[in-house]
Design a protein around this motif. Structure first.
Motif: not given
Length: 492
Positions: A39-62
């Protein structure tokens, strides 16, 4: 691609086949389950979809990475922001904290990768699906003529069942279409949106869906009788009547015996109207001596939907469509595919493809079988009873609460309750309720849902985690009280 590149790719594949190679990924799942158990830690996130999407931006791994590095990136980029359904303070949507044995079985299903369309593509799991379906139809009280199929969930299962009902109402529909004189579909105003979606997708059109009012969030039997009488007087054909066993908003169960009586009263040519029961959420009541009375009369249905990935606590996806006469299901898809479905009668009896909307379909029946083998039906029933008891516990807790009012007696693991804060006008009530729910969820204390019930926004819980106990229900109320005080001070 050069031969050297292909050999390098094959070497990567071979390197990933051992249990040791899988350990970094499997450890993420095991660590997640262990952490949420505490029962530790937060149950969900307070980050917006835009924050998470920005974190994931990268080119296709080759180029390749070691699987351990992939696991580290997966953990740092994504896992901190998932909904922790296995956390006992997640009391939100109708998605389960899944049974661990079924979680591990999912990896085996993927490794074997059997396709359930035809028996030759899944030699052992196709007979297994027939056996598990037989267990389920026996629970319903049906005889050897019954059958069914696994589905992705209740939406697909309801669509398929109503395709079969459409075929009965319009025998040449597969060749000629619905035509100008389409039959009508009758359901309660609390029915899942899958019913209306099916009507639109199968060509009936939304205007051919007749909605019957509810009483106490259950299909009104007098209103159903009046509706069917009015349709008969206008010469309208009824394709099916849909009843619900565990509706989405409140978890209420229609009186299935009474609905079946009305279907028999308004039947044609000596047969009752087609009764379809959406028991996607409430089907587990069949296993429970405590709750089985809520589905009394379900054996009189012609088709039944049940989602084991809800209150039987399986990982997504695991739905069931069960038919009192399996030939009705065969008639839903009048199609020939000689390159896939073998033409002789015996083979067709085993093949699942001719009775399913899907062709490429995982062997999800395996995790349902493992759940019954590992835990047994009695333990699964006890877990279902526990989920329902927690909803009852919250209902009792709020019975005389100053800020929150339960809106119905829970019949399953769902409860809706209203925030009745001091000096809150009807005009601002709905917006403040949504603000309270959002602030509570973003706080990490827990996670609940909201819905519109009887014209107002209300808070809603669905207990889908067997670890949730009375202490977590107390913590939920404490957390909502604290956030309500903040909302009243800052959101008015």
């Amino acid at each position: 691609m050069t031969d050297d590149a292909a050999l390098e790719a094959l070497a990567l594949l071979e390197a990933d086949t051992s249990l040791e190679a899988a350990r970094p990924i499997l450890a993420l799942a095991a660590d997640y389950l262990a952490g949420t158990r505490r029962g530790e830690g937060p149950v969900s996130t307070w980050h917006s979809a835009e924050v998470i999407a920005g974190r994931l931006q990268e080119t296709l791994p080759r180029r390749s990475r070691p699987l351990a590095d992939v696991a580290r990136r997966l953990s740092s980029l994504l896992l901190e922001d998932v909904n922790r359904l296995a956390h006992p303070m997640y009391i939100g949507h109708q998605v389960s904290a899944p049974l661990p044995a079924a979680v591990w079985t999912d990896a085996l299903i993927s490794a074997l990768n059997q396709s359930m369309a035809v028996r030759e593509m899944s030699p052992s799991f196709t007979p297994l699906e027939h056996q598990v379906v037989e267990w389920m139809t026996d629970l319903l009280g049906w005889d050897a003529r019954a059958g069914g199929t696994m589905t992705s969930g209740g939406t697909e299962a309801t669509f398929t069942a109503l395709l079969a009902a459409r075929r009965r109402a319009i025998p040449d529909v597969w060749r000629c279409g619905v035509g100008a004189d389409a039959p009508v579909l009758v359901c309660g105003d609390h029915a899942h949106y899958a019913v209306a979606r099916a009507a639109g997708n199968m060509g009936l059109g939304m205007e051919r869906v007749v909605t019957v009012r509810s009483e106490a969030h259950r299909l009104s039997i007098p209103a159903l009788r009046d509706t069917l009488a009015a349709l008969r007087s206008r010469g309208e054909r009824v394709m099916a009547v849909v009843a619900t066993a565990g509706c989405t908003a409140t978890g209420a169960f229609d009186d299935l015996d009474a609905v079946a009586d009305v279907c028999a009263e308004f039947g044609e040519r000596g047969e009752p109207l087609w009764l379809h029961v959406d028991a996607a959420h409430g089907g587990a009541a069949l296993l429970s001596p405590t709750h089985a009375h809520r589905v009394r009369g379900i054996a009189r249905a012609r088709s039944v939907v049940w989602d084991p990935h809800k209150t039987l606590l399986l990982p997504l996806a695991a739905g069931l469509l069960l038919m009192r006469d399996e030939h009705d299901l065969d008639a839903a898809f009048s199609q020939q595919a000689p390159y896939l479905f073998t033409p002789n009668d015996d083979a067709r009896a085993w093949d699942m493809g001719p009775r399913s909307f899907q062709c490429s379909r995982r062997a999800d029946v395996l995790k349902l079988w493992v759940a019954f083998e590992r835990y047994g039906a009695d333990a699964l029933a006890a877990l279902y009873d526990r989920l329902c008891h927690m909803a009852q516990t919250l209902h009792a807790h709020l019975a005389n609460h100053a800020l929150f009012t339960p809106l119905h007696e829970p019949e399953s693991n769902i409860l809706c309750f209203a925030w009745t804060g001091p000096d809150v006008s009807p005009e601002e009530r709905d917006a403040l309720t949504d603000a309270l729910r959002e602030r509570y969820n973003r706080s990490g204390r827990g996670w609940i849902t909201a819905t519109t019930l009887d014209g107002r926004r209300v808070l809603r819980i669905t207990v889908m985690n067997a670890r949730t106990d009375e202490s977590h229900i107390d913590a939920l109320v404490d957390g909502l009280e604290a956030e309500a005080a903040y909302v009243l001070k800052h959101h008015r």
